[in-house]
Design a protein around this motif. Sequence first.
Motif, PDB file in Angstrom:
ATOM      1  N   ASP A 198       0.850  -1.186   0.000  1.00  0.00           N
ATOM      2  CA  ASP A 198       0.000   0.000   0.000  1.00  0.00           C
ATOM      3  C   ASP A 198       0.893   1.246   0.000  1.00  0.00           C
ATOM      4  O   ASP A 198       2.119   1.144   0.060  1.00  0.00           O
ATOM      5  CB  ASP A 198      -0.941  -0.006   1.205  1.00  0.00           C
ATOM      6  CG  ASP A 198      -0.210  -0.158   2.533  1.00  0.00           C
ATOM      7  OD1 ASP A 198       1.010   0.116   2.585  1.00  0.00           O
ATOM      8  OD2 ASP A 198      -0.836  -0.554   3.525  1.00  0.00           O
ATOM      9  N   ARG A 199       0.257   2.420  -0.073  1.00  0.00           N
ATOM     10  CA  ARG A 199       1.028   3.652  -0.217  1.00  0.00           C
ATOM     11  C   ARG A 199       1.973   3.902   0.967  1.00  0.00           C
ATOM     12  O   ARG A 199       3.155   4.232   0.742  1.00  0.00           O
ATOM     13  CB  ARG A 199       0.078   4.845  -0.400  1.00  0.00           C
ATOM     14  CG  ARG A 199       0.805   6.147  -0.702  1.00  0.00           C
ATOM     15  CD  ARG A 199      -0.191   7.258  -1.032  1.00  0.00           C
ATOM     16  NE  ARG A 199       0.496   8.486  -1.387  1.00  0.00           N
ATOM     17  CZ  ARG A 199       0.943   9.387  -0.508  1.00  0.00           C
ATOM     18  NH1 ARG A 199       0.740   9.180   0.788  1.00  0.00           N
ATOM     19  NH2 ARG A 199       1.563  10.478  -0.899  1.00  0.00           N
ATOM     20  N   PRO A 200       1.545   3.754   2.225  1.00  0.00           N
ATOM     21  CA  PRO A 200       2.473   3.963   3.345  1.00  0.00           C
ATOM     22  C   PRO A 200       3.678   3.026   3.300  1.00  0.00           C
ATOM     23  O   PRO A 200       4.803   3.439   3.599  1.00  0.00           O
ATOM     24  CB  PRO A 200       1.607   3.706   4.582  1.00  0.00           C
ATOM     25  CG  PRO A 200       0.218   3.992   4.136  1.00  0.00           C
ATOM     26  CD  PRO A 200       0.160   3.522   2.715  1.00  0.00           C
ATOM     27  N   THR A 201       3.446   1.769   2.902  1.00  0.00           N
ATOM     28  CA  THR A 201       4.554   0.813   2.824  1.00  0.00           C
ATOM     29  C   THR A 201       5.510   1.177   1.700  1.00  0.00           C
ATOM     30  O   THR A 201       6.732   1.045   1.843  1.00  0.00           O
ATOM     31  CB  THR A 201       4.012  -0.613   2.616  1.00  0.00           C
ATOM     32  OG1 THR A 201       3.111  -0.937   3.677  1.00  0.00           O
ATOM     33  CG2 THR A 201       5.151  -1.626   2.609  1.00  0.00           C
ATOM     34  N   TYR A 257      18.808   2.375   9.359  1.00  0.00           N
ATOM     35  CA  TYR A 257      18.669   1.142   8.577  1.00  0.00           C
ATOM     36  C   TYR A 257      18.016   0.044   9.420  1.00  0.00           C
ATOM     37  O   TYR A 257      17.111  -0.663   8.956  1.00  0.00           O
ATOM     38  CB  TYR A 257      20.054   0.716   8.095  1.00  0.00           C
ATOM     39  CG  TYR A 257      20.174  -0.720   7.640  1.00  0.00           C
ATOM     40  CD1 TYR A 257      19.702  -1.107   6.403  1.00  0.00           C
ATOM     41  CD2 TYR A 257      20.801  -1.674   8.441  1.00  0.00           C
ATOM     42  CE1 TYR A 257      19.829  -2.426   5.970  1.00  0.00           C
ATOM     43  CE2 TYR A 257      20.934  -2.979   8.030  1.00  0.00           C
ATOM     44  CZ  TYR A 257      20.447  -3.353   6.787  1.00  0.00           C
ATOM     45  OH  TYR A 257      20.563  -4.650   6.379  1.00  0.00           O
ATOM     46  N   ILE A 258      18.448  -0.097  10.677  1.00  0.00           N
ATOM     47  CA  ILE A 258      17.882  -1.117  11.565  1.00  0.00           C
ATOM     48  C   ILE A 258      16.411  -0.823  11.854  1.00  0.00           C
ATOM     49  O   ILE A 258      15.544  -1.709  11.755  1.00  0.00           O
ATOM     50  CB  ILE A 258      18.682  -1.180  12.880  1.00  0.00           C
ATOM     51  CG1 ILE A 258      20.112  -1.643  12.608  1.00  0.00           C
ATOM     52  CG2 ILE A 258      17.997  -2.113  13.882  1.00  0.00           C
ATOM     53  CD1 ILE A 258      21.023  -1.536  13.821  1.00  0.00           C
ATOM     54  N   LEU A 259      16.124   0.432  12.203  1.00  0.00           N
ATOM     55  CA  LEU A 259      14.758   0.802  12.579  1.00  0.00           C
ATOM     56  C   LEU A 259      13.806   0.736  11.387  1.00  0.00           C
ATOM     57  O   LEU A 259      12.681   0.240  11.504  1.00  0.00           O
ATOM     58  CB  LEU A 259      14.753   2.208  13.189  1.00  0.00           C
ATOM     59  CG  LEU A 259      15.578   2.378  14.471  1.00  0.00           C
ATOM     60  CD1 LEU A 259      15.512   3.824  14.958  1.00  0.00           C
ATOM     61  CD2 LEU A 259      15.107   1.426  15.562  1.00  0.00           C
ATOM     62  N   LEU A 260      14.267   1.239  10.226  1.00  0.00           N
ATOM     63  CA  LEU A 260      13.411   1.189   9.040  1.00  0.00           C
ATOM     64  C   LEU A 260      13.192  -0.246   8.576  1.00  0.00           C
ATOM     65  O   LEU A 260      12.090  -0.610   8.146  1.00  0.00           O
ATOM     66  CB  LEU A 260      14.036   2.020   7.915  1.00  0.00           C
ATOM     67  CG  LEU A 260      13.940   3.538   8.075  1.00  0.00           C
ATOM     68  CD1 LEU A 260      14.805   4.240   7.038  1.00  0.00           C
ATOM     69  CD2 LEU A 260      12.495   4.000   7.959  1.00  0.00           C
ATOM     70  N   ALA A 264       5.420  -3.896   8.473  1.00  0.00           N
ATOM     71  CA  ALA A 264       4.407  -3.390   7.543  1.00  0.00           C
ATOM     72  C   ALA A 264       3.882  -4.468   6.612  1.00  0.00           C
ATOM     73  O   ALA A 264       2.925  -4.249   5.872  1.00  0.00           O
ATOM     74  CB  ALA A 264       4.985  -2.229   6.723  1.00  0.00           C
ATOM     75  N   GLY A 265       4.536  -5.637   6.621  1.00  0.00           N
ATOM     76  CA  GLY A 265       4.036  -6.747   5.814  1.00  0.00           C
ATOM     77  C   GLY A 265       4.823  -7.006   4.548  1.00  0.00           C
ATOM     78  O   GLY A 265       4.430  -7.840   3.742  1.00  0.00           O
ATOM     79  N   ALA A 266       5.958  -6.294   4.343  1.00  0.00           N
ATOM     80  CA  ALA A 266       6.790  -6.526   3.153  1.00  0.00           C
ATOM     81  C   ALA A 266       7.728  -7.692   3.405  1.00  0.00           C
ATOM     82  O   ALA A 266       8.942  -7.548   3.458  1.00  0.00           O
ATOM     83  CB  ALA A 266       7.582  -5.263   2.804  1.00  0.00           C
ATOM     84  N   GLY A 267       7.196  -8.871   3.574  1.00  0.00           N
ATOM     85  CA  GLY A 267       7.994 -10.050   3.849  1.00  0.00           C
ATOM     86  C   GLY A 267       8.532  -9.996   5.259  1.00  0.00           C
ATOM     87  O   GLY A 267       8.009  -9.331   6.134  1.00  0.00           O
ATOM     88  N   ASP A 268       9.613 -10.710   5.532  1.00  0.00           N
ATOM     89  CA  ASP A 268      10.217 -10.701   6.857  1.00  0.00           C
ATOM     90  C   ASP A 268      11.393  -9.750   6.885  1.00  0.00           C
ATOM     91  O   ASP A 268      12.220  -9.795   7.774  1.00  0.00           O
ATOM     92  CB  ASP A 268      10.682 -12.097   7.243  1.00  0.00           C
ATOM     93  CG  ASP A 268      11.868 -12.541   6.409  1.00  0.00           C
ATOM     94  OD1 ASP A 268      12.005 -12.040   5.273  1.00  0.00           O
ATOM     95  OD2 ASP A 268      12.668 -13.361   6.883  1.00  0.00           O
ATOM     96  N   LEU A 300      14.050  -5.779   1.912  1.00  0.00           N
ATOM     97  CA  LEU A 300      15.415  -5.339   1.667  1.00  0.00           C
ATOM     98  C   LEU A 300      15.734  -5.355   0.181  1.00  0.00           C
ATOM     99  O   LEU A 300      16.409  -4.458  -0.333  1.00  0.00           O
ATOM    100  CB  LEU A 300      16.388  -6.256   2.417  1.00  0.00           C
ATOM    101  CG  LEU A 300      17.875  -5.934   2.275  1.00  0.00           C
ATOM    102  CD1 LEU A 300      18.182  -4.531   2.799  1.00  0.00           C
ATOM    103  CD2 LEU A 300      18.716  -6.981   3.015  1.00  0.00           C
ATOM    104  N   GLY A 301      15.242  -6.363  -0.530  1.00  0.00           N
ATOM    105  CA  GLY A 301      15.454  -6.418  -1.979  1.00  0.00           C
ATOM    106  C   GLY A 301      14.826  -5.244  -2.684  1.00  0.00           C
ATOM    107  O   GLY A 301      15.426  -4.642  -3.584  1.00  0.00           O
ATOM    108  N   ALA A 302      13.611  -4.874  -2.266  1.00  0.00           N
ATOM    109  CA  ALA A 302      12.940  -3.730  -2.857  1.00  0.00           C
ATOM    110  C   ALA A 302      13.667  -2.430  -2.534  1.00  0.00           C
ATOM    111  O   ALA A 302      13.847  -1.555  -3.388  1.00  0.00           O
ATOM    112  CB  ALA A 302      11.498  -3.653  -2.353  1.00  0.00           C
TER     113      ALA A 302
END
Length: 206
Positions: free
Chosen positions: A84-87, A177-180, A187-191, A196-198
């Motif tokens: 979604d937009r926030p992610t 980097y750790i916090l984001l 947020a649901g973008a995998g684990d 990280l790939g994105a």
Amino acid sequence: MDDQAQAPAAVPALAGPVFGRLAASLPPHVWFGVSAVFHYLGPAFAVLLFPHVGVLGMAWLRIVTAALVFAPMTGPWTVFARADRPTRLLLLAFGACLGVMNCSFYLALDRLPISLVAAIEFVGTIGVALVGVRSPRNLAALAVAVTGTLLLIDVKWSSDPIGLFWAFLNGALFVGYILLGHRVARAGAGDGIAGLGAAMAVAFLI
């Protein structure tokens, strides 16, 4: 605990069937060990390439290589399409942090010994770990990690203000980097692997 329980199911869905099964089958400390080795082994060799490709050229090569390795395994385009937009905004911020962090890390290495850059970077992670301490066992583990790091690195201070600026900026961005990365996972973008790939694809563009 909830994040850890959900991670194995989230990885195969977003990181591809083969890589997803591999990621879910390996314990977390294996990934930590691999990351720790490559995090500092890579820069140790990268310094040798500074005269040939330049400092920022080396940072760019590192980001591009990582983006190309992650892309077929994690499908960053799929992650962005499903988010979604926030992610998506979170992934963009994560990628920007990665891009600037890598550049500042190599700019610091160009002026300072790697032991000092690593020590400054480690200070921020200690702060994050202290905030997350929840038990005597956590505190003991942190004490062992700090002691081991101090024994392994030979820190020599430098009076180079520009080098120190880049080193402290890198340390601050490493905390980001750790916090984001944690927020991306929540947020649901995998684990975090697919996220990280994105983010690495974003860093490549930046």
